[in-house]
Scaffold this active site. Sequence first.
Site, short mmCIF file in Angstrom:
data_model
loop_
_atom_site.label_atom_id
_atom_site.label_comp_id
_atom_site.label_asym_id
_atom_site.label_seq_id
_atom_site.Cartn_x
_atom_site.Cartn_y
_atom_site.Cartn_z
N LYS A 270 -14.12 2.85 12.87
CA LYS A 270 -12.73 2.75 12.42
C LYS A 270 -11.83 3.62 13.29
O LYS A 270 -10.80 3.17 13.79
CB LYS A 270 -12.64 3.21 10.96
CG LYS A 270 -11.22 3.38 10.45
CD LYS A 270 -11.20 4.18 9.16
CE LYS A 270 -9.78 4.44 8.71
NZ LYS A 270 -9.10 3.24 8.22
N ASP B 9 -1.93 -5.00 -14.93
CA ASP B 9 -2.16 -5.75 -13.69
C ASP B 9 -3.56 -6.33 -13.64
O ASP B 9 -4.53 -5.62 -13.86
CB ASP B 9 -1.99 -4.81 -12.48
CG ASP B 9 -0.55 -4.39 -12.26
OD1 ASP B 9 0.35 -5.19 -12.56
OD2 ASP B 9 -0.33 -3.26 -11.79
N HIS C 161 4.96 -8.41 1.95
CA HIS C 161 4.00 -8.17 3.03
C HIS C 161 4.70 -8.01 4.36
O HIS C 161 4.08 -7.64 5.35
CB HIS C 161 3.01 -9.33 3.13
CG HIS C 161 2.22 -9.51 1.87
ND1 HIS C 161 2.69 -10.27 0.83
CD2 HIS C 161 1.04 -9.00 1.47
CE1 HIS C 161 1.80 -10.23 -0.16
NE2 HIS C 161 0.80 -9.47 0.21
#
Length: 771
Positions: A20, A617, A712
């Site tokens: 990563k 949610d 987004h």
Amino acid sequence: MNIHTHILGFPRIGAERELKFALERHWRGEVSEAALEATGKQLRARHWALQKEAGLDYVTVGDFAFYDQVANHIQLLGCEPARFGFDHQQSPLSRYFQMARGEEQHDHAGCSHAPADGAPASSHYALEMTKWFDTNYHYLVPEFSPQTQFSLACERLVDEVAEAQALGHQVKAALIGPLTFLWLGKEKTAGFDRLTLLDQLLPVYSALLDRLKQQGVHWVQIDEPILGLDLPGAWRSAFESSYWQLNQVGVNILLATYFSPLEENLSLACRLPVAGLHVDGIRAPHELSGVADWLPAHKVLSIGIIDGRNIWRTDLDAALDVLRPLLDKRGGKLWLAPSCSLLHTPFTLAPETGLAPELKSWLAFATEKLAELALLKDALAGNGDSTALAVSRLGVASRRASVRVHRPQVAQRLQQLSPTADRRDSSFPLRQALQRTRFQLPDFPTTTIGSFPQTSTIRAARASFKRGELAAADYEQAMREEIAHAVSRQQALGLDVLVHGEAERNDMVEYFGEQLDGFLFTRLGWVQSYGSRCVKPPVIYGDVQRPAAMTVAWTVHAQSLTDKPMKGMLTGPITILQWSFVRDDQPRSRTALQIALAIRDEVQDLEAAGIGMIQIDEPAIREGLPLRRGQWDGYLEWATRAFRIAASGVGDSTQIHTHMCYAEFNDILPQIAAMDADVITIETSRSDMELLTGFGQFQYPNEIGPGVYDIHSPRIPSTGEMVRLLQKASAVIPPANLWVNPDCGLKTRGWKETEAALANLVQAARQMRGG
Ligand code: GLN
Ligand code: ZN
């Protein structure tokens, strides 16, 4: 006896997420491609060495990827979409990253856990991403059209095989099978059937197998997990001829299936002309005996006996009880493996020094699972390492008996649960009337989904609080100020229903898990989600209960700052379940019910504290659907019941909201309606309200807030655009039932764009009201 051990794949991100960090440095231009390649090589060597040290008979090569294994295959098979192929100056690796990330930084960060099903509209260049079967891993979706051509176009796999051989390893190469590869892709031309590409694709696979054979590879694992899906007839019948063709090459093929029972494909899988078959003994234990009978004796049977999807230490005695009769049936010849690639588990337990020793003794991550394989092999062969076996047994026994796991009060509560606990007092029309009188909202009421920007100030405060540098009282004060800030901005914007902004939450699941009994958190238990993104799922090990209120003080503080309704904000039971590692000693439905009761307590406490609207949610409800349709109803029944249990402990005039994002709902609309939330907010703007047609046709009875602002993307939608979306929505949903809100939470956005977009959103609602 002839027992071999192997794995289907290993986590590639590295013990400390080295991959990563190397990737992100490379993308920022700080390290060269060569340096990144060197990191990859180092990681592969390390991971192969772990497999060898653990005594595995093969190391698996081909599971490494700089971004995604499907993307690797797109390059390997020479089918990169044409838009990536023009610049000959470009290296294959930079083209690869372009496929994955687009021209510009790909904004997959909208939702708190995962990217959308389908790429954001703002990225014209990157491939879409979607979930790898029922995991939280996301792959890049191959694109197919009548123009698609295949060729053996990338040496990476062949090079990696040579790399492993040079290190002295016995190699098993791993590939995604041709049918699964085609299945996972999508047609870019209407009316085109991607299965017609198979004839072109197979010769490329054959050529690749031939290359591997020439390299001296004896075994190639070919993954065809789609054999566990409900396949159309044409796809099923393509298997036999395809594998007949691939088998001509003369290299041993181990056909790997996982994640789901084979059911009607079981006899097909057994008779395919390949040298071996791997089956998932965790997801389909009931099929093992049949496979052992059916699979011709000359073939290798590989049993996925260790759970590759979870983190619990294997009950080796139970595993041996399963394996022994199979070994008999197979004449003493068997391969042992984890059920699927270990990609889906964290790397190693070694750094988890902060865990209570008892808890730690219950767990096995990828590295520890390698050791378990070796133990099983030895025990079957009759020369077990008795100390290691004893330690393992102790861990398993301790989890079974622990008072940390079994809380009598929780069991008692489940037993005493009233049969009407999952129902509101009155039907929706009655509740709606009461709520309208109570809240006096205008038509097209405006609200947001919960989070406001998680600024660097907020994150810095939390980090220094966690490091012990900021005192609890000071942290709390800082968060109260952030909440006050979010509330005053919302007031100024003129929103109708406010939220506190979730400043105090690191993550929508972790925040609750940290406050509930039955959860543990690891230090480095990272699992790759996509590319360089990793998640660190909580571990639900025991009975769940809520020792104290979790959100009430923050919400009451926020409500005290405004006369507008303040919406309390909770994460639902299924989302908490879905984004955690879950205990395997009781059905998931039971764990879901326990979480539901804890959330129900919170809902009731919020109501008692004067909060009149509460949102629960559930963005992950859909992703919990089983791979086989036949199992959908069972899941949906307990999942929606868990939601209703969480939501139904309040009076009629308390308004329950729910939120779901990045999902397709049309095939589960009846169940979503059965959740009976007073208001549901969903993501719709990127599909241009397409999603709503289903709700309209179904005559969805309750109120809906279709997202009109795509969070987004940093783009600020204009008032006109949002009005147009709302008009479109009004054509299919009764306007009196419509809310106006963004697609999802705003935590990844900045304040400036957020305020501009919300100002337009409020304006759009006013225009719709005719004002
Ligand atoms: N309430 C959460 C938020 O606003 C919802 C996030 C989600 O749907 N993934 O961030
Ligand atoms: Zn969302």
